[in-house]
Design a protein around this motif. Sequence first.
Motif, PDB file in Angstrom:
ATOM      1  N   LYS A  60       7.368  15.933  12.962  1.00  0.00           N
ATOM      2  CA  LYS A  60       6.412  16.605  12.388  1.00  0.00           C
ATOM      3  C   LYS A  60       6.359  17.878  13.490  1.00  0.00           C
ATOM      4  CE  LYS A  60       1.900  18.199  11.863  1.00  0.00           C
ATOM      5  NZ  LYS A  60       1.182  18.756  12.827  1.00  0.00           N
ATOM      6  N   GLU A  61       6.356  17.656  14.652  1.00  0.00           N
ATOM      7  CA  GLU A  61       5.975  18.680  15.454  1.00  0.00           C
ATOM      8  C   GLU A  61       7.179  19.659  15.407  1.00  0.00           C
ATOM      9  OE1 GLU A  61       6.823  19.205  20.204  1.00  0.00           O
ATOM     10  OE2 GLU A  61       6.595  17.433  19.749  1.00  0.00           O
ATOM     11  N   PRO A 105       5.823  11.517  14.665  1.00  0.00           N
ATOM     12  CA  PRO A 105       5.000  12.488  15.337  1.00  0.00           C
ATOM     13  C   PRO A 105       5.980  13.642  15.799  1.00  0.00           C
ATOM     14  CG  PRO A 105       4.832  10.516  16.514  1.00  0.00           C
ATOM     15  CD  PRO A 105       5.436  10.242  15.381  1.00  0.00           C
ATOM     16  N   MET A 138       1.334  15.932   5.546  1.00  0.00           N
ATOM     17  CA  MET A 138       1.450  16.366   6.865  1.00  0.00           C
ATOM     18  C   MET A 138       0.838  15.291   7.904  1.00  0.00           C
ATOM     19  SD  MET A 138       3.683  18.675   6.811  1.00  0.00           S
ATOM     20  CE  MET A 138       4.209  18.168   5.441  1.00  0.00           C
ATOM     21  N   THR A 139      -0.283  14.827   7.711  1.00  0.00           N
ATOM     22  CA  THR A 139      -0.970  13.709   8.466  1.00  0.00           C
ATOM     23  C   THR A 139      -0.171  12.435   8.472  1.00  0.00           C
ATOM     24  OG1 THR A 139      -3.127  14.876   8.030  1.00  0.00           O
ATOM     25  CG2 THR A 139      -3.066  12.445   8.790  1.00  0.00           C
ATOM     26  N   GLU A 140       0.290  12.177   7.277  1.00  0.00           N
ATOM     27  CA  GLU A 140       0.940  10.893   7.074  1.00  0.00           C
ATOM     28  C   GLU A 140       2.268  10.977   7.767  1.00  0.00           C
ATOM     29  OE1 GLU A 140       3.319   8.303   3.461  1.00  0.00           O
ATOM     30  OE2 GLU A 140       1.536   9.595   3.110  1.00  0.00           O
ATOM     31  N   LEU A 141       2.970  12.150   8.055  1.00  0.00           N
ATOM     32  CA  LEU A 141       4.133  12.418   8.429  1.00  0.00           C
ATOM     33  C   LEU A 141       4.093  12.461  10.004  1.00  0.00           C
ATOM     34  CD1 LEU A 141       7.294  13.009   8.656  1.00  0.00           C
ATOM     35  CD2 LEU A 141       6.511  15.590   8.501  1.00  0.00           C
ATOM     36  N   SER A 142       2.901  12.950  10.501  1.00  0.00           N
ATOM     37  CA  SER A 142       2.687  12.995  11.764  1.00  0.00           C
ATOM     38  C   SER A 142       2.313  11.687  12.495  1.00  0.00           C
ATOM     39  CB  SER A 142       1.362  13.929  12.161  1.00  0.00           C
ATOM     40  OG  SER A 142       0.359  13.463  11.786  1.00  0.00           O
ATOM     41  N   ILE A 194       7.560  21.182  11.272  1.00  0.00           N
ATOM     42  CA  ILE A 194       6.267  21.743  10.790  1.00  0.00           C
ATOM     43  C   ILE A 194       5.539  22.599  12.029  1.00  0.00           C
ATOM     44  CG2 ILE A 194       4.063  21.536   9.767  1.00  0.00           C
ATOM     45  CD1 ILE A 194       6.491  20.498   8.082  1.00  0.00           C
ATOM     46  N   ASP A 195       5.056  22.051  13.014  1.00  0.00           N
ATOM     47  CA  ASP A 195       4.636  22.868  13.940  1.00  0.00           C
ATOM     48  C   ASP A 195       5.408  24.033  14.677  1.00  0.00           C
ATOM     49  OD1 ASP A 195       2.449  21.190  13.551  1.00  0.00           O
ATOM     50  OD2 ASP A 195       2.824  19.851  15.306  1.00  0.00           O
ATOM     51  N   HIS A 233       3.025  25.345   4.863  1.00  0.00           N
ATOM     52  CA  HIS A 233       3.288  26.246   6.299  1.00  0.00           C
ATOM     53  C   HIS A 233       2.023  27.276   6.235  1.00  0.00           C
ATOM     54  CE1 HIS A 233       7.056  24.921   7.874  1.00  0.00           C
ATOM     55  NE2 HIS A 233       7.624  24.910   6.796  1.00  0.00           N
TER      56      HIS A 233
END
Length: 396
Positions: free
Chosen positions: A186-187, A183, A175-179, A190-191, A217
């Motif tokens: 990812k938002e 970004p 997820m860090t890599e995707l963001s 995921i978010d 999730h």
Amino acid sequence: MKETQVQLNLGGREIMLLGTAHVSEESVKEVTEAVKSVKPDAVCVELDEKRCEAIKNPERYAQLDIIKVLKRNEGFLLLANLVLASFQKRMGNNVGVKPGDEMLAAINASQEENISCVMVDRPIQVTLRRAWAKNSFWGKIKLISALLASAFSKEEISEDQIEELKDRSEMDSMMTELSEYLPVVKEVLIDERDKYLASKIWEAKGDKILAVLGAGHLPGVQAHLEKIAASEETSDTSTIEVIPPKKAGAKILGWVIPAIIILAIGAGFYFGGKAKGGEMALSWILWNGALSAIGSIIAAAHPLTILISFIAAPITSLCPLVGVGIVTGILQALIRRPKVQDLENLSDDAGSLKGFYKNRILKVLLVFFLSSIGSSIGTFVGGADIIAKLSALFVK
């Protein structure tokens, strides 16, 4: 308690979050066992109604009308959806599991136990449209590129690696890599969905709830559930259920750029005469038309489609209401009409570059995408060339 299971006691309610890998045989077993042993009042599943029907009916693409898809301006969305589904299917093939089998197991087990089953995910079309609408042009290119790279990758994925996807630390790093790379995506992926899933789980009826979710999730959904229970946030999801309208600046820019090009060419005729004005108009036609046609050639489009790419691109680039990709895609579909076999093999063919060229539906999407990219590049290059030619008139 396994690391992929979270037990919450919130406001007198028991909520168990069960994290899965979407193509894991182990997850299928865990889900079935959990439903039968926990015997919850409701089982919440990370699907929306349409995806639920799609899993139950794997032949859903047999009703696909590619021309209607392009007319609705959903070509990029369909391409992204197909590539993502193909990637998950390829992962599952390595371990003999189809994508979504664990969700189907949750549905079947709840039916066997006569337990209410609730679909709690946001509709996939809303999610994809929001991801698309909130991305910049280059963000869209990066998104498609990342999806295609994943789909065409030949890296073999073992069963052990798939099970590792349920490990939080591994998922956190992904997820860090995707963001960092995308970004906005990812938002949205995921978010926002963490918030949506938590809200719908909270609204499920009963004092004992079992929620079956992708492992990535779990942390986000748990955090939102705790905030909802503590009244720190509401379960209202209306703001993330709509497609964000185009920003006023983007709408204006869509008309401003064509206006600048037309005015620049007009100024070329006025200040430089027919020769200079004609040279600038020809530059616009050649750059825009040629690059769009090259895109169609790379897509192995029909010769007539390639010709229309060249003719239509300089015109459609001056009209924000229609893109050249819609014109070329529809034309390609009319000339090379998809067959039943193309519909039946759609998800399989989407997993390889060869499949994109062999399958007539995927060929249409390829023509749509590459001719659009070519025209977009031609707009910037041709526009810059016209401005340079106009500037040269005044420098002299």
